[in-house]
Design a protein around this motif. Structure first.
Motif, PDB file in Angstrom:
ATOM      1  N   THR A 145       0.840  -1.193   0.000  1.00  0.00           N
ATOM      2  CA  THR A 145       0.000   0.000   0.000  1.00  0.00           C
ATOM      3  C   THR A 145       0.881   1.252   0.000  1.00  0.00           C
ATOM      4  O   THR A 145       2.079   1.198   0.259  1.00  0.00           O
ATOM      5  N   SER A 146       0.270   2.388  -0.302  1.00  0.00           N
ATOM      6  CA  SER A 146       0.990   3.663  -0.224  1.00  0.00           C
ATOM      7  C   SER A 146       1.083   4.115   1.227  1.00  0.00           C
ATOM      8  O   SER A 146       0.373   3.613   2.106  1.00  0.00           O
ATOM      9  N   ASP A 147       1.956   5.087   1.474  1.00  0.00           N
ATOM     10  CA  ASP A 147       2.133   5.591   2.832  1.00  0.00           C
ATOM     11  C   ASP A 147       0.912   6.382   3.286  1.00  0.00           C
ATOM     12  O   ASP A 147       0.214   7.022   2.491  1.00  0.00           O
ATOM     13  N   VAL A 148       0.685   6.344   4.600  1.00  0.00           N
ATOM     14  CA  VAL A 148      -0.321   7.176   5.256  1.00  0.00           C
ATOM     15  C   VAL A 148       0.421   8.238   6.060  1.00  0.00           C
ATOM     16  O   VAL A 148       1.454   7.952   6.678  1.00  0.00           O
ATOM     17  N   THR A 149      -0.076   9.467   6.050  1.00  0.00           N
ATOM     18  CA  THR A 149       0.570  10.554   6.790  1.00  0.00           C
ATOM     19  C   THR A 149      -0.419  11.203   7.746  1.00  0.00           C
ATOM     20  O   THR A 149      -1.508  11.607   7.332  1.00  0.00           O
ATOM     21  N   PRO A 188       1.232   1.370   6.129  1.00  0.00           N
ATOM     22  CA  PRO A 188       0.346   0.650   7.043  1.00  0.00           C
ATOM     23  C   PRO A 188       0.325  -0.864   6.858  1.00  0.00           C
ATOM     24  O   PRO A 188      -0.288  -1.578   7.659  1.00  0.00           O
ATOM     25  N   GLY A 189       0.977  -1.371   5.816  1.00  0.00           N
ATOM     26  CA  GLY A 189       0.943  -2.818   5.591  1.00  0.00           C
ATOM     27  C   GLY A 189      -0.157  -3.219   4.618  1.00  0.00           C
ATOM     28  O   GLY A 189      -0.783  -2.374   3.970  1.00  0.00           O
ATOM     29  N   LYS A 190      -0.406  -4.534   4.527  1.00  0.00           N
ATOM     30  CA  LYS A 190      -1.367  -5.041   3.538  1.00  0.00           C
ATOM     31  C   LYS A 190      -2.514  -5.831   4.154  1.00  0.00           C
ATOM     32  O   LYS A 190      -3.281  -6.464   3.444  1.00  0.00           O
ATOM     33  N   THR A 191      -2.610  -5.807   5.468  1.00  0.00           N
ATOM     34  CA  THR A 191      -3.691  -6.543   6.115  1.00  0.00           C
ATOM     35  C   THR A 191      -4.940  -5.683   6.167  1.00  0.00           C
ATOM     36  O   THR A 191      -4.934  -4.605   6.777  1.00  0.00           O
TER      37      THR A 191
END
Length: 228
Positions: A145-149, A188-191
């Motif tokens: 996934t893309s980054d979360v800010t 955040p990962g892929k879950t």
């Protein structure tokens, strides 16, 4: 015998030196400023702040910091200090409520007393807001996934305040900038699921810590759309 021109030149040079010396001596006297200069006029409860000023003197002299709770009423002495030889002085008080401050220099060394002007210091409540960039993420089976800010803004702004960030994916720590902002960026990962995050600004110069509310971010499976 020395020429008239040489004698006149020497006299002018001597006069110039005397004038410079007199100016330097006069300039060494501090000029009184009745107003206090404050590091902040809006402060957090119990936060230590700086008040500084200058009194006219060739020598150190006593200076008192006084306060009162309103525009009228008697002044109370909070602390006592001594100015430097050039007249500068500083105080580092804190307060739990909005108050007026001034300085008072009692008579000293043949000089009259000086009463400074009142300066209002307002106690404000701490606040925090949050902006989440890319709050909802989707991913394909093998692609991250893309980054979360998370961007937090703390009020009142204090550059260099330490902030801890905790989320389901990562724990981070950073410092606020001059606008009170601090950003935390992470993958955040892929879950798939909905997750929580929060930040806490640590205690600052006597002021209490401040925790943000819990915010959420989510991860989903990307939908593949086929066009005929």
């Amino acid at each position: 015998m020395r020429s008239i021109r040489m004698i006149v030149a020497a006299m002018l040079a001597t006069a110039g030196l005397v004038a410079v010396g007199a100016t330097t001596q006069a300039g060494s006297a501090a000029t009184t400023t009745k107003d206090l200069s404050a590091s902040y006029v809006n402060v957090m409860k119990y936060e230590t702040f700086r008040l500084k000023g200058r009194v006219s003197t060739f020598n150190a002299r006593p200076v008192w910091l006084q306060y009162r709770d309103g525009k009228t009423g008697s002044w109370k002495t909070k602390t006592k200090a001594t100015s430097s030889a050039n007249g500068n002085f500083s105080f580092f008080p804190s307060t739990y409520k909005t108050r007026y401050f001034r300085y008072y220099a009692p008579p000293s060394g043949g000089k009259k007393s000086i009463i400074g002007n009142a300066k209002k210091i307002t106690v404000v409540s701490q606040k925090v807001s949050v902006q989440i960039i890319r709050q909802t993420q989707c991913h394909f089976a093998d692609n991250p996934t893309s980054d979360v800010t998370f961007v937090y803004t703390f009020y009142p702004a204090r550059a260099g305040r330490n902030v801890d960030f905790a989320s389901s994916a990562v724990d981070l720590s950073d410092f606020t900038d001059s606008r009170g902002r601090v950003a935390f960026r992470f993958n955040p990962g892929k879950t798939n699921g909905t997750y929580q995050a929060a930040a806490t600004a640590k205690a600052y110069e006597g002021a209490a810590p401040l925790a943000s509310g819990v915010s959420q971010y989510s991860i989903t499976q990307c939908q593949i759309i086929f066009f005929p």
